[in-house]
Design an enzyme around this catalytic site. Structure first.
Site, short mmCIF file in Angstrom:
data_model
loop_
_atom_site.label_atom_id
_atom_site.label_comp_id
_atom_site.label_asym_id
_atom_site.label_seq_id
_atom_site.Cartn_x
_atom_site.Cartn_y
_atom_site.Cartn_z
N ASP A 190 0.83 -1.20 0.00
CA ASP A 190 0.00 0.00 0.00
C ASP A 190 0.87 1.26 0.00
OD1 ASP A 190 -2.46 1.36 0.02
OD2 ASP A 190 -3.30 0.01 1.54
N TRP A 230 -2.74 3.59 -5.73
CA TRP A 230 -4.01 4.28 -6.04
C TRP A 230 -3.96 5.11 -7.33
CZ3 TRP A 230 -2.76 7.16 -1.00
CH2 TRP A 230 -2.61 6.24 0.04
N GLY A 231 -3.07 4.74 -8.25
CA GLY A 231 -2.95 5.49 -9.49
C GLY A 231 -2.13 6.74 -9.40
N ASP A 251 -9.62 3.41 -3.46
CA ASP A 251 -10.41 2.25 -3.08
C ASP A 251 -11.80 2.30 -3.70
OD1 ASP A 251 -8.26 1.60 -1.55
OD2 ASP A 251 -9.29 1.72 0.38
#
Length: 700
Positions: A190, A230-231, A251
């Protein structure tokens, strides 16, 4: 089709099918081939087409992940219960194989040597025990960490106290090795700590990728890496070859929220990077919400349709222990899964939007004349929707249409098929038996190459229009260039790459199209050094014959590439807008998809960020779903021209005029290269039309 390889002391000579040129392989690669084959005479008949032997590439991961249902509240018993329900529901037989632990398994503690320590009251026997249990069911085990010092559980605690130190920064090699030694096969990394700390995503994840590779080499257990930033910082530009998958967005569901149609579409819409997804590397729009409270059966089916046509990872996130038979059957639909897991490994693309919100997506499948199609109705009323064979790159010949949810053929049709699609719903089809539209083959040629040869040794039998590049000899890079590749229109094309790889492992090469962002392509083994095969990529070409595809690698571990075959996808056709004064193109910087990104001038390269579709609604659309937009509906000189989600506003409508100007319908002002500048990066604005060359555009 016979293939030829670069070998020692024997002359290779064949005619070019279509203009192409080559730089022979470097000496190191030649030696490698000689060791495996010996010096042999390969003077063979010229091939006339790329082989139809498509080599299956690694498919996108399928499985279950804990986050959507349990957030951080996981322990051994929670995961064991889900594993048992996973097996009982028949998901492994349908192709699902990963059980992935997300956040919450670790609270950031380490021993004096820096090794992760575990609360064994929650995880009896430690993490190796749960990995062993997962493996005992014939499944693979996944685990989770963060790229920063402190993970998401510190910044966004969800069911557990804030946990400082729950990231892997400073311990990448140590943690990857520990995960592998515990028995985990997959790691999701993450970005909460990385984001807060302002880390550079590309270099950070490269270090993590290297650490995972080192752990694999040490333990012999492959560790699949999932990048989850997350791009941010555009991972589609650099993720291929670094990881098996990378998140393209935030998300899909935030903790405490219910699944929604809009959140599903948002993540689908930002997963629009077809040139990045190929040969076993995947865009990841996040976990599935299928079977979660708040989604209807129809919405569950549409969710599967959109993820499958994208070729996305299928990671369920519902509570398997309470899953209904209906939800299980939706997750297990074999025909939808087959589209997602198609061994060609390509991403589906939007090929039509006949009216606003009525979108057709097509995916090129393995074999010939085979496509998957999703007709997506975003509107609030049922609509008739049509898929045309010509948009899919097929000829107008009879084809069989099959509905993948009724699992029945609906008939044979000559040029198109029309069906009524309910409001906010979709229909998924396959179209098979049609003939591929005309393609063009470009063949690499070289002759007279000897170990330690010079640039003069790299010659072509008939390299009309080609350019010899670089040199041959010790230390030279391996480079293969296909010049003068032609396209009838700017847009996305499918390229089949013919090659031979007789090694036991995949080999890689870096592909660059024109001046676009390069991508690493993987070439799996073909079975032997005399067995040809193909893998496929999607590329964006510019109209005309000025396209160049270059394959390179500084390593000797390069596959033997023979030819490429370029196939059109007419439904993706667009237009480049070239500034008359600058000779540079209307461009979105670095393939960015973020709303509000200002348009600019950049060297024309034909990339997806320079391919604009001018619709009947007067929109200029890029990436399939972003419109050129006068920021905040501005009407004054200097108003920024940006990209934004298409919404039908007049500030997103443009008149493309015969004199070369482009005027905004709302403002009545011209598309303008600011201050008449011509350099790369010059911003594009609205300005009073004055007839200047900085306000005139040529379409190609």
């Amino acid at each position: 089709m016979p293939f030829q390889q670069f070998v020692r002391a024997r002359r290779l000579c064949r005619a070019v099918v279509v203009r192409a040129a080559v730089l022979a392989l470097a000496a190191g690669a030649l030696v490698g081939l000689q060791e495996q084959q010996g010096a042999v005479d390969l003077d063979r008949t010229q091939p006339v087409a790329v082989t139809s032997n498509q080599i299956p590439v690694p498919t996108a991961p399928m499985g279950w992940a804990s986050w959507n249902t349990f957030a951080a509240k996981i322990d051994y018993n929670v995961i064991k219960t889900q594993v048992d329900a996973f097996v009982a529901a028949g998901l492994p037989a349908a192709g699902y194989k990963y059980i992935n632990l997300d956040e919450g398994w670790w609270q950031g503690t380490r021993d004096s040597a820096g090794n992760i320590t575990i609360d064994e009251s929650e995880w009896p026997g430690g993490m190796s025990a749960i990995a062993d249990y997962i493996h005992s069911k014939g499944l693979k085990a996944g685990i989770y960490t963060d790229a920063g010092r402190d993970g998401c559980g510190y910044y966004f605690p969800t069911g557990r106290p804030a946990a400082p130190g729950s990231g892997s920064e400073g311990h990448y090699e140590q943690d990857m090795l520990q995960f592998s030694q515990w028995g985990f096969d997959y790691v999701k990394v993450d970005w909460c700590g990385g984001d807060v700390e302002g880390l550079d995503a590309r270099t950070t994840y490269q270090a993590i990728s290297d650490a995972a590779a080192k752990a694999t080499a040490t333990t012999g257990r492959p560790l699949t890496l999932s990048i989850c930033n997350w791009g941010k910082q555009n991972p589609w530009n650099w993720g291929a070859g670094m990881a098996a998958l990378w998140r393209t967005n935030t998300d899909i569901i935030f903790h405490g929220n219910s699944p929604s149609w809009d959140s599903m579409l948002t993540n689908f819409d930002t997963n629009v990077h077809p040139t990045a997804q190929h040969t076993g590397y995947y865009n990841d729009p996040d976990m599935l919400m299928v079977g979660m409270d708040g989604f209807t059966a129809a919405q569950n089916r549409s969710h599967m349709n959109l993820w499958a046509v994208s070729g996305a990872p299928l990671l369920a996130g519902n509570n398997l222990a309470t899953m209904s038979t209906e939800s299980a059957n939706i997750l297990k639909n074999p025909e939808v899964i087959a589209v997602d897991q198609d061994p060609r490994g390509l991403q589906g693309v939007k090929v039509a939007e006949d009216a606003s919100g009525l979108q057709t997506y097509g995916k090129v499948l393995s074999g010939t004349g085979k496509r998957a199609v999703v007709l997506l109705n975003r509107t609030s009323s049922a609509q008739n929707m049509t898929v045309r064979w010509s948009d899919l790159g097929l000829t107008n010949a009879s084809a069989t249409v099959r509905n993948l949810w009724t699992r029945a053929n609906v008939g044979s049709f000559g040029t198109s098929y029309t069906v009524n699609v309910p409001a906010k719903d979709s229909v998924m089809l396959t179209v098979t038996g049609a003939t591929e539209a005309a393609s063009t083959t470009y063949e690499a040629e070289a002759s007279g190459n000897t170990n330690g040869g010079s640039a003069a040794d790299a010659t072509c039998a008939d390299c009309s229009g080609g350019t010899k590049v670089g040199g041959v000899g010790n230390g030279a890079a391996n480079t293969l260039r296909f010049n003068a590749v032609s396209a009838a229109d700017t847009g996305t094309k499918v390229v089949d790459i013919a090659y031979v790889n007789g090694d036991s492992a995949a080999r890689t090469a870096v592909l660059q199209v024109n001046g676009q962002t390069a991508t690493k392509v993987s070439f799996p083994p073909t079975g032997s050094w005399t067995t040809p095969g193909t893998v496929s990529v999607e590329v964006s070409l510019t109209k005309g014959s000025a396209n160049t595809l270059t394959f390179s690698n500084s390593s000797a571990w390069t596959p033997d590439l023979d030819a490429i075959e370029v196939r059109p996808l007419p439904g993706t056709n667009g237009t480049q807008f070239t500034g008359q004064q600058s000779s540079r193109c209307l461009d979105v910087d670095n393939n960015t998809i973020t709303n509000g990104t200002q348009a600019q001038l950049w060297d024309c390269a034909g990339g997806v960020n320079q391919s604009w579709t001018y619709t009947a609604r007067k929109e200029l659309v890029v990436y399939g779903n972003k419109c050129l937009d006068a920021y905040q509906a501005g009407t004054t000189n200097g108003t920024k021209v940006v990209i934004w989600d298409c919404n039908g506003g007049n500030n997103q409508k443009w008149n493309v005029n015969a004199d070369g100007t482009v005027t905004n319908v709302n403002a009545g002002l011209c598309l303008d290269a600011y201050n008449a500048a011509t350099a790369n990066g010059t911003k594009v604005v609205l300005w009073t039309c004055g007839g200047g060359a900085n306000q005139k555009w040529t379409r190609q």
